[in-house]
Design a protein around this motif. Structure first.
Motif, PDB file in Angstrom:
ATOM      1  N   LEU A 585       0.842  -1.208   0.000  1.00 24.20           N
ATOM      2  CA  LEU A 585       0.000   0.000   0.000  1.00 24.20           C
ATOM      3  C   LEU A 585       0.871   1.250   0.000  1.00 24.20           C
ATOM      4  CD1 LEU A 585      -2.795  -1.023   2.532  1.00 24.20           C
ATOM      5  CD2 LEU A 585      -3.162  -0.327   0.163  1.00 24.20           C
ATOM      6  N   ILE A 586       1.903   1.208   0.807  1.00 23.06           N
ATOM      7  CA  ILE A 586       2.790   2.374   0.885  1.00 23.06           C
ATOM      8  C   ILE A 586       3.445   2.641  -0.474  1.00 23.06           C
ATOM      9  CG2 ILE A 586       4.937   3.265   1.940  1.00 23.06           C
ATOM     10  CD1 ILE A 586       4.058   1.762   4.514  1.00 23.06           C
ATOM     11  N   ASN A 587       3.788   1.540  -1.173  1.00 25.69           N
ATOM     12  CA  ASN A 587       4.436   1.703  -2.477  1.00 25.69           C
ATOM     13  C   ASN A 587       3.450   1.831  -3.633  1.00 25.69           C
ATOM     14  OD1 ASN A 587       6.892   1.457  -1.202  1.00 25.69           O
ATOM     15  ND2 ASN A 587       6.847  -0.778  -1.360  1.00 25.69           N
ATOM     16  N   GLY A 588       2.158   1.886  -3.285  1.00 26.13           N
ATOM     17  CA  GLY A 588       1.146   2.037  -4.324  1.00 26.13           C
ATOM     18  C   GLY A 588       0.982   0.810  -5.211  1.00 26.13           C
ATOM     19  N   GLU A 589       1.372  -0.341  -4.697  1.00 26.08           N
ATOM     20  CA  GLU A 589       1.230  -1.559  -5.518  1.00 26.08           C
ATOM     21  C   GLU A 589      -0.146  -2.187  -5.309  1.00 26.08           C
ATOM     22  OE1 GLU A 589       4.544  -4.276  -4.788  1.00 26.08           O
ATOM     23  OE2 GLU A 589       5.754  -2.486  -4.360  1.00 26.08           O
ATOM     24  N   GLU A 590      -0.503  -3.033  -6.262  1.00 24.08           N
ATOM     25  CA  GLU A 590      -1.804  -3.715  -6.181  1.00 24.08           C
ATOM     26  C   GLU A 590      -1.761  -4.804  -5.096  1.00 24.08           C
ATOM     27  OE1 GLU A 590      -4.703  -5.554  -9.498  1.00 24.08           O
ATOM     28  OE2 GLU A 590      -3.656  -3.629  -9.734  1.00 24.08           O
ATOM     29  N   LEU A 591      -2.883  -5.015  -4.435  1.00 26.16           N
ATOM     30  CA  LEU A 591      -2.904  -6.014  -3.365  1.00 26.16           C
ATOM     31  C   LEU A 591      -3.460  -7.349  -3.845  1.00 26.16           C
ATOM     32  CD1 LEU A 591      -4.296  -4.036  -0.292  1.00 26.16           C
ATOM     33  CD2 LEU A 591      -1.976  -4.084  -1.237  1.00 26.16           C
ATOM     34  N   CYS A 631       5.737  -3.083  13.860  1.00 23.56           N
ATOM     35  CA  CYS A 631       6.293  -2.139  12.883  1.00 23.56           C
ATOM     36  C   CYS A 631       7.277  -1.189  13.549  1.00 23.56           C
ATOM     37  CB  CYS A 631       5.177  -1.273  12.300  1.00 23.56           C
ATOM     38  SG  CYS A 631       3.866  -2.233  11.548  1.00 23.56           S
ATOM     39  N   THR A 632       8.313  -0.820  12.824  1.00 25.21           N
ATOM     40  CA  THR A 632       9.237   0.177  13.382  1.00 25.21           C
ATOM     41  C   THR A 632       8.597   1.558  13.321  1.00 25.21           C
ATOM     42  OG1 THR A 632      10.407  -0.435  11.380  1.00 25.21           O
ATOM     43  CG2 THR A 632      11.650  -0.529  13.425  1.00 25.21           C
ATOM     44  N   GLU A 633       7.912   1.840  12.204  1.00 26.16           N
ATOM     45  CA  GLU A 633       7.112   3.064  12.186  1.00 26.16           C
ATOM     46  C   GLU A 633       5.672   2.672  11.869  1.00 26.16           C
ATOM     47  OE1 GLU A 633       8.524   6.722  10.215  1.00 26.16           O
ATOM     48  OE2 GLU A 633       6.526   6.759   9.303  1.00 26.16           O
ATOM     49  N   VAL A 634       4.786   3.005  12.797  1.00 26.45           N
ATOM     50  CA  VAL A 634       3.399   2.550  12.656  1.00 26.45           C
ATOM     51  C   VAL A 634       2.653   3.405  11.633  1.00 26.45           C
ATOM     52  CG1 VAL A 634       1.253   2.092  13.875  1.00 26.45           C
ATOM     53  CG2 VAL A 634       3.440   1.835  15.069  1.00 26.45           C
ATOM     54  N   ASP A 635       2.083   2.734  10.642  1.00 29.34           N
ATOM     55  CA  ASP A 635       1.263   3.417   9.648  1.00 29.34           C
ATOM     56  C   ASP A 635      -0.180   2.980   9.904  1.00 29.34           C
ATOM     57  OD1 ASP A 635      -0.163   4.171   7.404  1.00 29.34           O
ATOM     58  OD2 ASP A 635       1.522   3.834   6.037  1.00 29.34           O
ATOM     59  N   VAL A 636      -0.839   3.736  10.781  1.00 29.51           N
ATOM     60  CA  VAL A 636      -2.137   3.312  11.305  1.00 29.51           C
ATOM     61  C   VAL A 636      -3.137   3.017  10.181  1.00 29.51           C
ATOM     62  CG1 VAL A 636      -4.004   3.909  12.870  1.00 29.51           C
ATOM     63  CG2 VAL A 636      -1.711   4.762  13.290  1.00 29.51           C
ATOM     64  N   SER A 637      -3.226   3.928   9.218  1.00 30.49           N
ATOM     65  CA  SER A 637      -4.306   3.743   8.247  1.00 30.49           C
ATOM     66  C   SER A 637      -3.999   2.614   7.275  1.00 30.49           C
ATOM     67  CB  SER A 637      -4.630   5.049   7.529  1.00 30.49           C
ATOM     68  OG  SER A 637      -3.498   5.470   6.831  1.00 30.49           O
ATOM     69  N   ASN A 638      -2.733   2.449   6.918  1.00 33.10           N
ATOM     70  CA  ASN A 638      -2.448   1.317   6.025  1.00 33.10           C
ATOM     71  C   ASN A 638      -2.544  -0.030   6.735  1.00 33.10           C
ATOM     72  OD1 ASN A 638      -2.298   2.519   3.505  1.00 33.10           O
ATOM     73  ND2 ASN A 638      -0.227   3.289   3.933  1.00 33.10           N
ATOM     74  N   ILE A 639      -2.257  -0.055   8.012  1.00 32.32           N
ATOM     75  CA  ILE A 639      -2.475  -1.308   8.765  1.00 32.32           C
ATOM     76  C   ILE A 639      -3.964  -1.640   8.734  1.00 32.32           C
ATOM     77  CG2 ILE A 639      -2.490  -2.336  11.078  1.00 32.32           C
ATOM     78  CD1 ILE A 639       0.161  -0.950  11.641  1.00 32.32           C
ATOM     79  N   HIS A 640      -4.764  -0.613   8.973  1.00 36.73           N
ATOM     80  CA  HIS A 640      -6.210  -0.815   8.963  1.00 36.73           C
ATOM     81  C   HIS A 640      -6.683  -1.304   7.590  1.00 36.73           C
ATOM     82  CE1 HIS A 640     -10.386  -0.152  10.155  1.00 36.73           C
ATOM     83  NE2 HIS A 640     -10.574   0.476   9.005  1.00 36.73           N
ATOM     84  N   ARG A 641      -6.201  -0.639   6.545  1.00 38.26           N
ATOM     85  CA  ARG A 641      -6.642  -1.016   5.193  1.00 38.26           C
ATOM     86  C   ARG A 641      -6.172  -2.411   4.816  1.00 38.26           C
ATOM     87  NH1 ARG A 641      -4.452   3.642   1.626  1.00 38.26           N
ATOM     88  NH2 ARG A 641      -5.299   2.432  -0.116  1.00 38.26           N
ATOM     89  N   ALA A 642      -4.921  -2.726   5.114  1.00 32.82           N
ATOM     90  CA  ALA A 642      -4.399  -4.047   4.735  1.00 32.82           C
ATOM     91  C   ALA A 642      -5.145  -5.150   5.488  1.00 32.82           C
ATOM     92  CB  ALA A 642      -2.909  -4.117   5.045  1.00 32.82           C
ATOM     93  N   ARG A 643      -5.398  -4.905   6.753  1.00 26.62           N
ATOM     94  CA  ARG A 643      -6.093  -5.928   7.546  1.00 26.62           C
ATOM     95  C   ARG A 643      -7.528  -6.113   7.038  1.00 26.62           C
ATOM     96  NH1 ARG A 643      -9.225  -6.521  12.033  1.00 26.62           N
ATOM     97  NH2 ARG A 643      -8.715  -8.251  13.451  1.00 26.62           N
ATOM     98  N   GLN A 644      -8.174  -4.990   6.719  1.00 26.98           N
ATOM     99  CA  GLN A 644      -9.521  -5.065   6.169  1.00 26.98           C
ATOM    100  C   GLN A 644      -9.536  -5.834   4.854  1.00 26.98           C
ATOM    101  OE1 GLN A 644     -11.560  -4.545   8.699  1.00 26.98           O
ATOM    102  NE2 GLN A 644     -12.974  -3.894   7.083  1.00 26.98           N
ATOM    103  N   PHE A 645      -8.533  -5.575   4.053  1.00 27.42           N
ATOM    104  CA  PHE A 645      -8.436  -6.260   2.759  1.00 27.42           C
ATOM    105  C   PHE A 645      -8.346  -7.772   2.983  1.00 27.42           C
ATOM    106  CE2 PHE A 645      -5.706  -8.286  -0.412  1.00 27.42           C
ATOM    107  CZ  PHE A 645      -6.409  -8.014  -1.586  1.00 27.42           C
TER     108      PHE A 645
END
Ligand code: B3K
Ligand code: ZN
Length: 875
Positions: A585-591, A631-645
């Motif tokens: 998600l951070i790199n804008g790649e497809e999941l 995570c070393t740096e927490v990316d709250v919204s991408n964690i949420h999105r990836a988990r939801q996915f």
């Protein structure tokens, strides 16, 4: 602002005086209470200062009415008062000291000392609340026999309770009455309690192992009378269990439990008179969820077990808190494991430890289970002292085995009965019965931080030899840069190609003992390259690093003989997959979802040999909070999105399996009961419904609605409500929320759940809703349960909204902390937690959070509680 004092363990000194007897008289009036304390005192023969002055702790709010020694009023030159208490000069070696104070329980919103909750007087004295009642040596190593008389209006306060046994009661003039209680067991003041109110109760009796009849009573407001049975059953089970497993018998004629609405924590183990937060004692199928039933059972047990681990043998000073708390949490988790499923209990404990304690260890408040210093002891009732403390005791149990451990605990209790002791005394008892040396083990008591174990292995097919290398290190924590290696038990199993445990050669053990920074263990006669099952049962509270392949994890999920490690493998696999998606998600790649997770889950759901509780645990995705930890740096919204996915993908791929599991459980559901088996059924049912709801389909919404409409228990109705409220079906959500409120508006605890379900909604706009709800007539800022259900749920159970990009979540929390610090500092300090972990977030958030911490710091005179957490967080 004046800076509060730091207190150090190294400064400990025995008390200059002892209080052999404490006679208390409470005149409970409508708008004040008069307290007379008569203390039988003498100099402590162990004190090194034979002519020391006497210092008595006493809150600055106490009104001192009179001070007499041996019947003579003290002249103003023979004592001095300051903000912390009284110093008395020129004392004899033995004397009787009479102190009369006046206090104002109605003004006490801090809920420490004596206060009124819902028309009832009650107390909370641990850790330092007794000094808000009268002047006293309010420290746990001063133990005294208490005689307490309560006097109050009979119509308003027909029930008058204190510690020990009732020795006298009767009517007095002007519609008042009195009751006198005698507690023969010397105790520190923190275990003192009184209750006066118009209470209903249920009653039972328990025959102890030596044949003594104990009268058991559970008191609550009359409207809650039908919610007390479960606590009573749990109490009886705990009493029997403590006899059977620890040989501990109860030691008074009565045991009373009282439920109160306003309470800072779960419950309190006052001698013979446990006081409980209503949320931890009331239980009824229609109003209480399964999780709360289990919490009631566990907390009733915990407080009861304190009667020995805490009360009969208590702490010398507050640095030793884990002596009673770690040991008692260990005891209550053994109890819950015996009453329910031990694997599931272990999973739940580890989940809590990892999400809440590991993050404490990694944050600015990190402290050892026996801290070296503190500013405010209330800030040290932590996950570390409790949960990690329990893990440390558990490791001793693993090293010694059940029998030796029992010998050790027997010795500890008999050697120190009636004493106030240290964690070293506990370890000594364990050493003395086993002949083992636990000096290195004590590093667990002195060092903060979560050790990390790195494991590598190699297999030599020719020599049929398998080697495993384990190295350990512990990251630096505030004030502790260098760490010594830990002594810990490392349990493992080696699986052959069929998934069976390989039998180890003679002299080789599956219980490895780690003591060095790096060690190698060799296993012989290993015919095939094994899959290692490491740290079975989570044998030590550490982070484990081993480069499992996904295939190995899938293999362990379906084969490991250790149930805990089956779950562990599923968590590792899911976490790895989700975190890989976060990067995408951070790199804008497809999941896309690795099909191995789907197949692993499919195998688990369809495994008929696996009990439903285990299935539920294994197919529950790691929480966003746990993922954040990794995570070393927490990316709250991408964690949420990836988990939801991942959730949605799993739901889509396994829709028919989830549907079948859901329907199977619904059909098998009989009348509600809170047994482990029925709880397991409902948990699989509701987890399946959760996956289905992730698909956003009308047909699944219909299932949830039907479940809500027809549920005969709170577990099912709350699960359905939460799923709908957190879904995209906002209109139905509104309907159910109003329906729910109308139905339950009279029941405070249920309405708290209603608050909490709304506060944890991950959808946008939740903060505004929470702010609106704070104006709701059912909300009360002075009631900690309400604050927890709305404010804490939002800030701790709703990462995506709390960490909103505009910083509104942080601003909101800081406002609440500033306001609460004026009424309830303990609660205010507890709420700082979500702000103290600022360093794990991206730069922008770090500065937003720090800005709010600074705002709190600059907001005026702060309590020691809030001051300590905020300054340490900013350090
Ligand atoms: N001993 C109490 C906790 C008291 C907390 C005081 N701030 C409950 C328990 O651990 O059993
Ligand atoms: Zn406790």
């Amino acid at each position: 602002m004046s800076q509060p004092n730091v207190i150090y363990l190294k400064d400990y000194q025995v008390p200059a005086f002892l209080i052999d007897h404490t006679q208390l008289h409470f005149e409970l009036m409508t708008d004040y209470t008069q307290v007379s304390a008569t203390l039988t005192m003498r100099r402590n023969p162990e004190s090194t200062e034979p002519s020391a002055d006497l210092f008595l702790h006493g809150d600055k709010e106490l009104t001192l009415l009179s001070l007499q020694i041996d019947g003579e009023q003290l002249s103003s030159s023979s004592f001095q008062r300051d903000d912390n208490g009284l110093t008395l000069y020129n004392l004899l070696d033995a004397f009787s000291l009479k102190i009369v104070t006046q206090i104002y329980p109605d003004k006490n919103t801090a809920l420490e000392g004596l206060y009124r909750s819902g028309g009832m007087f009650c107390t909370q004295c641990e850790a330092e609340g007794f000094r808000r009642i009268t002047f006293f040596q309010d420290r746990p190593d001063v133990m005294s026999v208490f005689d307490t008389t309560l006097s109050a209006d009979k119509a308003l306060y027909p029930v008058l309770l204190s510690n020990g046994n009732l020795v006298d009661s009767g009517d007095s003039a002007k519609g008042r009455h009195f009751a006198s209680w005698h507690d023969p067991h010397p105790k520190p003041a923190y275990l003192f309690a009184l209750v006066a109110g118009d209470l209903a109760h249920i009653e039972a009796s328990f025959t102890t192992m030596s044949g003594k009849e104990i009268s058991l009573k559970v008191f609550a407001d009359a409207k809650d009378l039908d919610k007390l049975d479960y606590a009573m059953q749990s109490l009886k089970k705990s009493m029997r269990w403590d006899e059977q497993v620890y040989g501990r018998e109860y030691d008074l004629e009565v045991f009373n439990i009282v439920a109160v609405d306003f309470f800072n924590m779960g419950a309190m183990e006052n001698k013979g008179l446990n006081i409980f937060n209503t949320s931890c004692v009331l239980a009824h199928p229609e109003t209480t969820t399964d999780a709360s039933f289990q919490r009631v059972e566990a907390i009733v047990a915990h407080e009861y077990f304190h009667n020995w681990s805490g009360n009969r043998v208590t702490c010398r000073d507050w640095f030793q808190l884990s002596l009673k708390e770690g040991f008692t949490v260990f005891r209550d988790s053994q109890f819950s494991a015996d009453m329910n499923s031990s694997t599931v209990k272990r999973i739940e404990d580890v989940r809590l430890l990892r999400t809440a304690q590991f993050s404490e260890d990694a944050g600015p408040m990190a402290h050892a289970i026996r801290p070296a210093s503190f500013i405010e002891i209330s800030n040290f009732y932590t996950m570390t002292v409790y949960e990690k403390g329990a893990e440390v005791v558990r490791m001793l149990h693993t090293f010694l085995g059940a029998e030796k451990f029992r010998e050790g605990s027997d010795l500890y209790f008999s050697r120190h009965d009636g004493q106030a002791v240290t964690t070293d005394d506990f370890i000594s008892a364990m050493q003395d019965v086993s002949g083992r040396d636990f000096s290195q083990f004590k590093n667990w008591y002195n060092q903060a931080g979560t050790p990390v174990l790195t494991v590598t292995d190699e297999y030599d097919a020719q020599l049929q030899c398998y080697q495993i290398h384990i190295s350990q290190y512990c990251p630096a924590t505030p004030g502790q840069t260098e760490k010594l290696p830990y002594h810990l038990p490392f349990c493992l199993g080696l699986l052959d190609e069929n998934g069976s445990d390989i039998e180890l050669a003679e002299g080789e053990s599956s219980l490895l003992e780690l003591t060095e920074t790096s060690q190698t263990f060799v296993f012989h006669n290993i015919a095939v390259k094994p899959v290692p099952s490491l740290l079975r049962g989570f044998s030590a509270p550490v982070k484990l690093e081993y480069a499992y392949s996904r295939e190995q994890l899938v293999f362990l999920i379906s084969h490991d003989a250790d149930g805990f490690n089956r779950w562990e493998a599923s968590q590792k696999l899911a976490a790895e997959i989700i975190l890989e998606l976060v990067d995408k998600l951070i790199n804008g790649e497809e999941l896309s979802l690795d099909p191995c997770l789907v197949e692993a889950y499919r195998a688990v759901i369809s495994d008929e040999n696996l009990d439903k509780a285990m299935i539920t645990q294994v197919i529950t995705l790691p929480s966003e909070q746990y993922l954040a930890q990794l995570c070393t740096e927490v990316d709250v919204s991408n964690i949420h999105r990836a988990r939801q996915f991942v959730r949605q993908q799993l739901a889509a791929a396994l829709e028919s399996e989830f549907l079948a599991a859901y329907q199977g459980a619904r059909q098998a559901a009989g009348r509600y009961d809170p047994s482990a088996q029925s709880i397991a059924k409902r948990s699989l049912q509701n987890l399946s419904l959760g996956y289905l709801m992730a698909l956003n389909k009308e047909s699944h919404l219909t299932l949830a609605r039907r479940q809500y409409d027809t549920a005969d228990n709170m577990t099912d109705s709350m699960a359905a409500l939460a799923l709908v409220v957190h879904s995209q079906f906002t209109q139905v959500a509104e309907d159910l929320l109003s329906n729910f409120y109308l139905k339950w508006q009279e029941d405070t605890l249920v309405i708290n759940q209603w608050f909490s379900v709304q506060a944890s909604d991950p959808k946008a706009g939740t903060l505004a809703k929470v702010q609106q709800l704070m104006k709701h007539p059912a909300f009360d800022f002075v009631n900690p349960n309400k604050v927890r259900s709305l404010v804490a749920s939002f800030c701790m159970q709703n990462p995506i909204n709390f960490h909103a990009e505009d910083g509104s979540g942080y601003l909101f929390l800081a406002d609440q902390i500033i306001a609460l610090d004026k009424t309830n500092p303990q609660l205010a300090a507890r709420l700082i937690g979500p702000l103290s972990k600022w360093s794990s977030y991206a730069k922008v958030r770090q500065s937003q959070i720090r800005e709010q911490l600074n705002r709190i710091l600059g907001s005026g005179e702060l309590s020691a509680d809030v001051y300590e957490v905020v300054t340490k967080s900013l350090a």
